[in-house]
Design a protein around this motif. Structure first.
Motif, PDB file in Angstrom:
ATOM      1  N   THR A  39       0.761  -1.222  -0.030  1.00 56.29           N
ATOM      2  CA  THR A  39      -0.143   0.076   0.042  1.00 56.29           C
ATOM      3  C   THR A  39       0.773   1.220  -0.056  1.00 56.29           C
ATOM      4  OG1 THR A  39       0.012  -0.025   2.605  1.00 56.29           O
ATOM      5  CG2 THR A  39      -1.766  -1.292   1.279  1.00 56.29           C
ATOM      6  N   ASN A  40       2.029   1.113   0.583  1.00 50.44           N
ATOM      7  CA  ASN A  40       2.813   2.404   0.684  1.00 50.44           C
ATOM      8  C   ASN A  40       3.620   2.455  -0.560  1.00 50.44           C
ATOM      9  OD1 ASN A  40       2.379   2.932   3.206  1.00 50.44           O
ATOM     10  ND2 ASN A  40       4.159   1.838   3.926  1.00 50.44           N
ATOM     11  N   MET A  41       3.772   1.402  -1.469  1.00 48.84           N
ATOM     12  CA  MET A  41       4.239   1.485  -2.605  1.00 48.84           C
ATOM     13  C   MET A  41       3.376   2.333  -3.735  1.00 48.84           C
ATOM     14  SD  MET A  41       7.716   0.673  -2.637  1.00 48.84           S
ATOM     15  CE  MET A  41       7.791   0.552  -4.649  1.00 48.84           C
ATOM     16  N   LYS A  42       2.057   1.724  -3.595  1.00 47.97           N
ATOM     17  CA  LYS A  42       1.056   2.327  -4.280  1.00 47.97           C
ATOM     18  C   LYS A  42       0.760   3.825  -4.331  1.00 47.97           C
ATOM     19  CE  LYS A  42      -1.401  -1.990  -4.906  1.00 47.97           C
ATOM     20  NZ  LYS A  42      -2.570  -2.675  -4.470  1.00 47.97           N
ATOM     21  N   LYS A  43       1.027   4.187  -2.775  1.00 44.47           N
ATOM     22  CA  LYS A  43       0.729   5.658  -2.766  1.00 44.47           C
ATOM     23  C   LYS A  43       1.842   6.479  -2.969  1.00 44.47           C
ATOM     24  CE  LYS A  43      -1.655   5.060   1.673  1.00 44.47           C
ATOM     25  NZ  LYS A  43      -1.619   5.134   3.274  1.00 44.47           N
ATOM     26  N   LYS A  44       3.052   5.591  -3.181  1.00 50.99           N
ATOM     27  CA  LYS A  44       4.410   6.546  -3.271  1.00 50.99           C
ATOM     28  C   LYS A  44       4.044   6.688  -5.029  1.00 50.99           C
ATOM     29  CE  LYS A  44       9.101   6.060  -3.290  1.00 50.99           C
ATOM     30  NZ  LYS A  44      10.551   5.531  -2.886  1.00 50.99           N
TER      31      LYS A  44
END
Length: 133
Positions: free
Chosen positions: A3-8
């Motif tokens: 999820t952090n990678m998608k937000k990034k």
């Protein structure tokens, strides 16, 4: 983690430059000399800026012209824009790494010579018509 990678990646997509641009890195011309040429084409139409660069005798004009033509080709190929509708929205030259050389002088000493290089960036944009907002 995912999820952090998608937000990034979403944040990076928002901040990405939407206008066509081109960058030439490590051009072996001092940024001071390039900035004088860039000041002449800033805000002009694409065709007018290209014609101006063809008639300038400054040595950095060739490098700037190559970047301008590349930005126009990027606009046409990647974004489907017409070169006749473009103008130079932004252009700037940043200093890159310098080549360090030595000049021998008296008593076995040496003076440093910095052979400067620059990164040239040209950003184009579409002309706004008077009727549009």
């Amino acid at each position: 983690m995912a999820t952090n990678m998608k937000k990034k990646t979403a944040r990076a997509a928002e901040q990405k430059e939407k206008r066509p641009f081109a960058v030439a890195k490590y051009v072996r011309v001092s940024p001071y000399k390039v900035r004088t040429v860039l000041a002449l084409i800033r805000g002009k139409d694409y065709k007018e800026a290209k014609a101006t660069l063809e008639h300038i005798t400054n040595g950095s004009a060739l490098a700037v012209k190559k970047v301008l033509v590349s930005a126009g080709a990027n606009a046409e190929h990647n974004l489907g824009m017409d070169r006749g509708d473009l103008f130079v929205a932004e252009c700037f030259a940043d200093g890159a790494t310098s080549l360090k050389r030595m000049q021998p002088v008296s008593k076995g000493r040496g003076h440093a010579i910095l052979k400067r290089t620059s990164h040239i960036t040209v950003i184009l944009d579409v002309k706004k018509l008077e009727g549009e907002l």
